[in-house]
Write a protein that holds these residues in place. Structure first.
Motif, PDB file in Angstrom:
ATOM      1  N   ILE A 244     -18.759 -20.480 -10.181  1.00 17.08           N
ATOM      2  CA  ILE A 244     -18.428 -19.095  -9.791  1.00 17.08           C
ATOM      3  C   ILE A 244     -19.652 -18.424  -9.173  1.00 17.08           C
ATOM      4  CG2 ILE A 244     -17.751 -16.825 -10.659  1.00 17.08           C
ATOM      5  CD1 ILE A 244     -16.207 -18.071 -12.867  1.00 17.08           C
ATOM      6  N   ASP A 245     -19.439 -17.702  -8.082  1.00 16.13           N
ATOM      7  CA  ASP A 245     -20.472 -16.814  -7.549  1.00 16.13           C
ATOM      8  C   ASP A 245     -20.466 -15.575  -8.446  1.00 16.13           C
ATOM      9  OD1 ASP A 245     -21.865 -14.829  -6.245  1.00 16.13           O
ATOM     10  OD2 ASP A 245     -21.149 -15.404  -4.250  1.00 16.13           O
ATOM     11  N   GLU A 246     -21.424 -15.524  -9.386  1.00 13.75           N
ATOM     12  CA  GLU A 246     -21.384 -14.470 -10.420  1.00 13.75           C
ATOM     13  C   GLU A 246     -21.589 -13.069  -9.836  1.00 13.75           C
ATOM     14  OE1 GLU A 246     -24.238 -15.816 -13.339  1.00 13.75           O
ATOM     15  OE2 GLU A 246     -22.795 -17.199 -14.248  1.00 13.75           O
ATOM     16  N   ALA A 247     -22.371 -12.979  -8.756  1.00 19.07           N
ATOM     17  CA  ALA A 247     -22.572 -11.653  -8.145  1.00 19.07           C
ATOM     18  C   ALA A 247     -21.239 -11.167  -7.571  1.00 19.07           C
ATOM     19  CB  ALA A 247     -23.639 -11.726  -7.056  1.00 19.07           C
ATOM     20  N   ALA A 248     -20.509 -12.081  -6.921  1.00 24.09           N
ATOM     21  CA  ALA A 248     -19.202 -11.705  -6.358  1.00 24.09           C
ATOM     22  C   ALA A 248     -18.222 -11.361  -7.480  1.00 24.09           C
ATOM     23  CB  ALA A 248     -18.656 -12.838  -5.500  1.00 24.09           C
ATOM     24  N   LEU A 249     -18.315 -12.080  -8.591  1.00 24.90           N
ATOM     25  CA  LEU A 249     -17.415 -11.785  -9.724  1.00 24.90           C
ATOM     26  C   LEU A 249     -17.724 -10.405 -10.297  1.00 24.90           C
ATOM     27  CD1 LEU A 249     -15.240 -12.574 -11.787  1.00 24.90           C
ATOM     28  CD2 LEU A 249     -17.033 -13.684 -13.151  1.00 24.90           C
ATOM     29  N   ALA A 250     -19.018 -10.096 -10.453  1.00 27.12           N
ATOM     30  CA  ALA A 250     -19.385  -8.776 -10.988  1.00 27.12           C
ATOM     31  C   ALA A 250     -18.882  -7.681 -10.060  1.00 27.12           C
ATOM     32  CB  ALA A 250     -20.902  -8.696 -11.178  1.00 27.12           C
ATOM     33  N   ASP A 251     -19.013  -7.881  -8.739  1.00 23.70           N
ATOM     34  CA  ASP A 251     -18.501  -6.889  -7.776  1.00 23.70           C
ATOM     35  C   ASP A 251     -16.998  -6.698  -7.970  1.00 23.70           C
ATOM     36  OD1 ASP A 251     -20.947  -6.607  -6.538  1.00 23.70           O
ATOM     37  OD2 ASP A 251     -20.472  -7.988  -4.876  1.00 23.70           O
ATOM     38  N   ALA A 252     -16.267  -7.829  -8.073  1.00 23.36           N
ATOM     39  CA  ALA A 252     -14.810  -7.759  -8.156  1.00 23.36           C
ATOM     40  C   ALA A 252     -14.367  -7.094  -9.461  1.00 23.36           C
ATOM     41  CB  ALA A 252     -14.222  -9.164  -8.042  1.00 23.36           C
ATOM     42  N   LEU A 253     -15.051  -7.426 -10.565  1.00 18.60           N
ATOM     43  CA  LEU A 253     -14.700  -6.820 -11.853  1.00 18.60           C
ATOM     44  C   LEU A 253     -14.996  -5.325 -11.854  1.00 18.60           C
ATOM     45  CD1 LEU A 253     -16.083  -9.615 -14.192  1.00 18.60           C
ATOM     46  CD2 LEU A 253     -13.697  -8.823 -14.178  1.00 18.60           C
ATOM     47  N   ALA A 254     -16.151  -4.964 -11.294  1.00 14.56           N
ATOM     48  CA  ALA A 254     -16.534  -3.545 -11.279  1.00 14.56           C
ATOM     49  C   ALA A 254     -15.566  -2.740 -10.421  1.00 14.56           C
ATOM     50  CB  ALA A 254     -17.968  -3.407 -10.764  1.00 14.56           C
ATOM     51  N   ALA A 255     -15.041  -3.371  -9.366  1.00 16.11           N
ATOM     52  CA  ALA A 255     -14.139  -2.657  -8.457  1.00 16.11           C
ATOM     53  C   ALA A 255     -12.685  -2.726  -8.912  1.00 16.11           C
ATOM     54  CB  ALA A 255     -14.273  -3.247  -7.051  1.00 16.11           C
ATOM     55  N   GLY A 256     -12.426  -3.428 -10.031  1.00 12.89           N
ATOM     56  CA  GLY A 256     -11.046  -3.526 -10.528  1.00 12.89           C
ATOM     57  C   GLY A 256     -10.177  -4.442  -9.686  1.00 12.89           C
ATOM     58  N   ARG A 257     -10.818  -5.384  -8.970  1.00  8.52           N
ATOM     59  CA  ARG A 257     -10.005  -6.296  -8.148  1.00  8.52           C
ATOM     60  C   ARG A 257      -9.372  -7.400  -8.990  1.00  8.52           C
ATOM     61  NH1 ARG A 257     -14.034  -5.169  -4.213  1.00  8.52           N
ATOM     62  NH2 ARG A 257     -15.181  -7.079  -4.643  1.00  8.52           N
ATOM     63  N   LEU A 258      -9.863  -7.575 -10.228  1.00  6.35           N
ATOM     64  CA  LEU A 258      -9.152  -8.357 -11.244  1.00  6.35           C
ATOM     65  C   LEU A 258      -9.354  -7.607 -12.556  1.00  6.35           C
ATOM     66  CD1 LEU A 258     -11.086 -11.574 -12.325  1.00  6.35           C
ATOM     67  CD2 LEU A 258     -12.100  -9.814 -10.917  1.00  6.35           C
ATOM     68  N   ALA A 259      -8.518  -7.917 -13.555  1.00  6.14           N
ATOM     69  CA  ALA A 259      -8.567  -7.103 -14.772  1.00  6.14           C
ATOM     70  C   ALA A 259      -9.776  -7.437 -15.642  1.00  6.14           C
ATOM     71  CB  ALA A 259      -7.274  -7.289 -15.561  1.00  6.14           C
ATOM     72  N   ALA A 260     -10.059  -8.742 -15.796  1.00  5.06           N
ATOM     73  CA  ALA A 260     -11.094  -9.120 -16.763  1.00  5.06           C
ATOM     74  C   ALA A 260     -11.463 -10.585 -16.566  1.00  5.06           C
ATOM     75  CB  ALA A 260     -10.566  -8.911 -18.186  1.00  5.06           C
ATOM     76  N   ALA A 261     -12.613 -10.955 -17.119  1.00  8.88           N
ATOM     77  CA  ALA A 261     -13.029 -12.361 -17.077  1.00  8.88           C
ATOM     78  C   ALA A 261     -13.491 -12.781 -18.466  1.00  8.88           C
ATOM     79  CB  ALA A 261     -14.166 -12.552 -16.068  1.00  8.88           C
ATOM     80  N   GLY A 262     -13.240 -14.063 -18.784  1.00  8.12           N
ATOM     81  CA  GLY A 262     -13.731 -14.661 -20.030  1.00  8.12           C
ATOM     82  C   GLY A 262     -14.654 -15.799 -19.636  1.00  8.12           C
TER      83      GLY A 262
END
Ligand code: GLV
Length: 337
Positions: A244-262
């Motif tokens: 996973i590109d963690e920076a991209a995941l943090a962006d997506a989570l912060a923007a609400g583009r997905l609900a949550a990550a485990g």
């Protein structure tokens, strides 16, 4: 008397299980959990005929270059991206891993992490412990359902199939994507439907990553893949952080583009991206998917059996249970004992 082969054990690993090595070898252990430097690993391997290592110990050409006696490396783990298999094979060193013994435990954990993520369990506990629960409220901490939802599994190997089996008990619809499509009979047995990579991201309510990591799939889950998830979807990773590109995941989570990550695995573990640490909608665990007592002991026992056999001792001499580069064995390794 002939010198006994020497074995290096890179971490403390259940002394009673490791003790079996003493019957056959002179064992150099490691007293405390240690992050060995690349040079320290090379130095330890220079003196060894065999080694028992974990995913923390990265071993490539630079580590085995001077290891003229080394014949076998037993990895305690099913994933082996810490080993450069091409370099080991070129040096005539057999590598082994620990498949099967951890499948069900790891599938249990993947399912549990997916559920905790969807139902906001750790976030709710933190909220309660922090003293926020003053009045029961109908509309707080609402999560997504597991039952009846669509589960996406990326990587349908042994553990992926274990997760699919669990999903059927929850009435989930199972979609999967894999490098190669499974035979019809296996798909039917797991009630799993094969879909393309993009469709998996677009259709899953809960997506779980269970595929082996290699440099070829580094950051496979990038901003473009994450953008295909729907805002209510969750993403769970029990494979390797580098997927996973963690920076991209943090962006997506912060923007609400997905609900949550485990996330049980991280690219720079044990360091965790501070942006992920700061987000409320991430469940974080320290790479423990296989960590039940029985399974961790079974993994060490299998690695011990691999090493004993690979170094031509015991009843299975020359036939380690789970070789990764059998060509090193078929060629007789670089030396015989
Ligand atoms: C753990 O991550 C393993 O590969 O066994």
């Amino acid at each position: 008397m002939a010198e006994r082969p020497r074995v290096w054990v890179s971490q403390p690993l259940f002394a009673d299980v490791i003790g079996r090595l003493d019957e056959h070898f002179d064992v150099v252990g490691t007293a405390a959990v240690t992050q060995h430097s690349p040079d320290a690993i090379a130095a330890a391997l220079r003196e060894a005929d065999g080694a028992l290592v974990t995913l923390n110990d990265a071993i490539g050409a630079a580590q085995v270059g001077g290891a003229s006696r080394l014949r076998a490396i037993a990895n305690v783990g099913v994933g082996y991206n810490n080993l450069d298999l091409a370099a080991l094979s070129a040096a005539g060193i057999l590598a082994t891993n620990t498949p099967d013994v951890l499948t069900e435990t790891t599938a249990d954990f993947g399912f549990a992490l997916m559920m905790a993520t969807a139902r906001r369990i750790t976030e709710a506990e933190r909220w309660l412990r922090d003293g926020h629960w003053r009045q029961w409220s109908f509309e707080s901490l609402l999560g997504g359902d597991i039952h009846g939802a669509t589960l996406g599994i990326l990587g349908m190997g042994r553990i992926g199939r274990g997760i699919a089996r669990r999903a059927s008990g929850f009435g989930m619809r199972v979609l999967y994507h894999n490098r190669s499509r499974l035979p019809d009979a296996v798909e039917r047995e797991h009630a799993a439907e094969y879909v393309g990579f993009e469709a998996l991201f677009e259709r899953a309510d809960h997506l779980v990553l269970v595929l082996p990591y290699s440099p070829a799939n580094h950051h496979l889950v990038d901003a473009a893949a994450l953008a295909r998830l729907r805002p209510h979807a969750t993403l769970t990773n029990i494979a390797r952080g580098g997927l996973i590109d963690e920076a991209a995941l943090a962006d997506a989570l912060a923007a609400g583009r997905l609900a949550a990550a485990g996330l049980d695995v991280f690219e720079g573990e044990p360091a965790v991206n501070p942006r992920l640490l700061a987000l409320r909608n991430v469940v974080l665990t320290p790479h423990i998917a296989s960590a039940s007592l029985a399974t961790r002991r079974a993994m060490v026992a299998l690695a011990v059996a691999n090493l004993i056999a690979a170094l031509d001792r015991g009843p299975d001499a020359g036939r380690p249970p789970s070789p990764l580069n059998a060509e090193a064995l078929a060629g007789g390794g670089k030396r015989s004992a």
